[in-house]
Design a protein around this motif. Structure first.
Motif, PDB file in Angstrom:
ATOM      1  N   LYS A   1      -7.816  -5.926   9.204  1.00 30.34           N
ATOM      2  CA  LYS A   1      -6.789  -5.491   8.305  1.00 30.34           C
ATOM      3  C   LYS A   1      -6.824  -6.399   7.025  1.00 30.34           C
ATOM      4  CE  LYS A   1      -2.776  -3.312   7.271  1.00 30.34           C
ATOM      5  NZ  LYS A   1      -3.152  -1.870   7.501  1.00 30.34           N
ATOM      6  N   GLU A   2      -7.047  -7.397   6.848  1.00 33.60           N
ATOM      7  CA  GLU A   2      -7.184  -8.644   5.932  1.00 33.60           C
ATOM      8  C   GLU A   2      -8.263  -9.617   6.334  1.00 33.60           C
ATOM      9  OE1 GLU A   2      -3.333  -8.893   3.687  1.00 33.60           O
ATOM     10  OE2 GLU A   2      -3.549 -10.897   3.847  1.00 33.60           O
TER      11      GLU A   2
ATOM     12  N   SER B   1      -8.415  -5.164  -3.616  1.00 33.38           N
ATOM     13  CA  SER B   1      -8.973  -6.385  -3.325  1.00 33.38           C
ATOM     14  C   SER B   1      -8.357  -7.266  -4.445  1.00 33.38           C
ATOM     15  CB  SER B   1     -10.211  -6.684  -3.297  1.00 33.38           C
ATOM     16  OG  SER B   1     -10.978  -7.578  -2.906  1.00 33.38           O
TER      17      SER B   1
ATOM     18  N   ILE C   1       1.404  -6.248   5.234  1.00 29.86           N
ATOM     19  CA  ILE C   1       1.473  -7.280   6.781  1.00 29.86           C
ATOM     20  C   ILE C   1       2.668  -8.040   6.205  1.00 29.86           C
ATOM     21  CG2 ILE C   1      -0.109  -8.914   7.580  1.00 29.86           C
ATOM     22  CD1 ILE C   1      -3.128  -7.437   6.670  1.00 29.86           C
TER      23      ILE C   1
ATOM     24  N   ASN D   1       0.847  -0.698  -0.205  1.00 29.18           N
ATOM     25  CA  ASN D   1      -0.377   0.474  -0.054  1.00 29.18           C
ATOM     26  C   ASN D   1       0.486   1.321  -0.106  1.00 29.18           C
ATOM     27  OD1 ASN D   1      -2.117  -1.914   1.611  1.00 29.18           O
ATOM     28  ND2 ASN D   1      -3.016  -0.632   0.099  1.00 29.18           N
TER      29      ASN D   1
ATOM     30  N   ASN E   1      -8.183  -6.161   1.556  1.00 27.54           N
ATOM     31  CA  ASN E   1      -7.662  -5.181   2.408  1.00 27.54           C
ATOM     32  C   ASN E   1      -7.933  -3.997   3.207  1.00 27.54           C
ATOM     33  OD1 ASN E   1      -4.802  -7.073   1.208  1.00 27.54           O
ATOM     34  ND2 ASN E   1      -4.775  -5.882   3.222  1.00 27.54           N
ATOM     35  N   TYR E   2      -7.495  -3.678   4.275  1.00 23.26           N
ATOM     36  CA  TYR E   2      -8.189  -2.586   4.952  1.00 23.26           C
ATOM     37  C   TYR E   2      -7.731  -1.161   5.111  1.00 23.26           C
ATOM     38  CZ  TYR E   2     -12.772  -5.664   4.254  1.00 23.26           C
ATOM     39  OH  TYR E   2     -13.293  -6.645   3.950  1.00 23.26           O
ATOM     40  N   ARG E   3      -8.247  -0.273   5.400  1.00 15.36           N
ATOM     41  CA  ARG E   3      -7.461   1.022   5.385  1.00 15.36           C
ATOM     42  C   ARG E   3      -8.187   1.414   5.903  1.00 15.36           C
ATOM     43  NH1 ARG E   3      -2.432   1.958   5.396  1.00 15.36           N
ATOM     44  NH2 ARG E   3      -2.517   0.836   4.295  1.00 15.36           N
TER      45      ARG E   3
ATOM     46  N   THR F   1      -8.940 -11.862  -1.669  1.00 19.15           N
ATOM     47  CA  THR F   1      -8.860 -11.472  -0.442  1.00 19.15           C
ATOM     48  C   THR F   1      -8.449 -10.035  -0.227  1.00 19.15           C
ATOM     49  OG1 THR F   1      -6.074 -13.637  -0.557  1.00 19.15           O
ATOM     50  CG2 THR F   1      -6.135 -11.496   0.780  1.00 19.15           C
TER      51      THR F   1
END
Length: 380
Positions: free
Chosen positions: A239-240, A287, A55, A25, A272-274, A270
């Motif tokens: 987070k994931e 994603s 991660i 990221n 991910n979030y922020r 898969t």
């Protein structure tokens, strides 16, 4: 303030192995981007601050001026043991995540800007590339009510696509539509917790827990759906999240269509979030969907394996912009027809072309005049 357009040959790599890192990221308080499989990226922002996050690695804080003069930026891996099984009530942790959804995520309508890259390979050789930049409306981050599907609308702002088809080919591989892809990204099993077994995997990273899950019973394809959550210990946010629909390839049955047999052997996403620091809410930052389809050969078809990848990331979250929907979210994405503008793409966060993609474009250019053998579909 003028936006900084960082198009660089700087590679983001692992400090020990020196190998490039994918899906790092690249972000600041306003803008987001990610690295491609070569560890390269494009980052456009008015803010000179640049943060790198992946991660399992220590975060890197740098600036536009610092990074543009470097050949390589190395990220240092954290010492994390993900294999040791520990005793915990993993299901209760998942319940806490569910209880904190309304605090951590937007459950009201909002809009985002996004970049999407779709790739298709036939027998390991690229045959289609599609890049889309646009806006998306979502009525909420997660589908928390099984009685009501999450709603989406998409406005495509610009697109580039290219495909080459052997005219003897009788198979068409259908790309997913926005609805299926976005709904898959927003469905995280919280409404079906009783159908899964949860196991926490010990980590030396004190910020996160990792919890594996698997269905208690096999589905109609004789598969156990499985995956994992990576969860913040601080606020119980995700987070994931990873979801895999197949765990036993040997037992996957073949389907038949128009007399030809095929089966899907990989279907995995898969996400991910922020956190957006203005709204204090988490959003889907990126994603990735991977799929593989096998086709059995017969007197008309050769044995074939199709590999499909869709890689989406949010370039700007919670924009508040209006959406002028111009493409059906239920339509095959590759069917989209929009013009290409080089000037537009020169000023957007996006995945750079990899060496493999550049080689593909060269192959298309070399064969585009062989009209008896190949059909070239594209807009740039």
């Amino acid at each position: 303030m003028q936006a900084q357009n960082l198009r660089t040959s700087t590679v983001i790599a692992d400090k020990i192995t020196k190998l490039p890192l994918e899906n790092v990221n690249i972000y600041n308080s306003k803008d987001n981007s990610i690295t491609n499989e070569d560890g390269l990226f494009v980052f456009v922002s008015e803010n000179k601050e640049i943060n790198l996050s992946l991660i399992g690695y220590n975060d890197v804080k740098t600036t536009y001026d610092e990074i543009k003069i470097k050949d390589t930026v190395f990220m240092e891996i954290q010492a994390i043991n993900l294999e040791e099984i520990i005793v915990s009530d993993a299901a209760s942790i998942i319940k806490r995540v569910h209880e904190n959804i309304s605090k951590n995520y937007s459950l009201t309508p909002y809009t985002e800007n996004f970049f999407l890259r779709c790739l298709l390979k036939k027998n390991t050789e690229l045959v289609r590339l599609q890049d889309i930049y646009g806006k998306v409306f979502k009525d909420k981050v997660f589908n928390t009510d099984l009685r009501k599907e999450t709603e989406f609308a998409v406005e495509i702002l610009n697109m580039r696509k290219i495909g080459i088809v052997d005219k003897a080919e009788i198979t068409y591989f259908e790309f997913p539509n926005f609805n299926s892809f976005l709904r898959l990204s927003s469905s995280i099993l919280f409404n079906r917790r009783d159908n899964y077994n949860f196991t926490e995997i010990k980590s030396e990273d004190n910020k996160f827990r990792k919890i594996n899950f698997i269905t208690k019973e096999k589905n109609e394809n004789n598969q156990n759906i499985n995956g994992y959550f990576i969860i913040s210990k601080e606020d119980y946010s995700l987070k994931e999240f990873s979801l895999d629909f197949y765990d036993d390839i040997g037992s996957i049955p073949y389907q038949e269509k128009k007399g030809h047999k095929f089966r899907t052997t990989v279907y995995r996403i898969t996400t991910n979030y922020r956190k957006n620091f203005d709204t204090n809410k988490y959003y889907l930052s990126n994603s990735k969907l991977d799929a593989k389809v096998e086709i059995l050969g017969d007197n008309k078809l050769e044995n074939s394996i199709y590999d499909f990848t869709a890689n989406l990331f949010t370039t700007n979250s919670f924009t508040g912009e209006n959406i002028n929907s111009n493409f059906s979210v239920d339509k095959d994405i590759f069917k989209a027809k929009f013009p290409y503008s080089a000037d537009f793409w020169n000023n957007q966060n996006q995945l750079p072309l990899t060496q493999e993609l550049n080689n593909f474009l060269k192959r298309v250019a070399e064969n585009k005049d062989k009209k008896k053998e190949f059909e070239v579909i594209g807009n740039f």
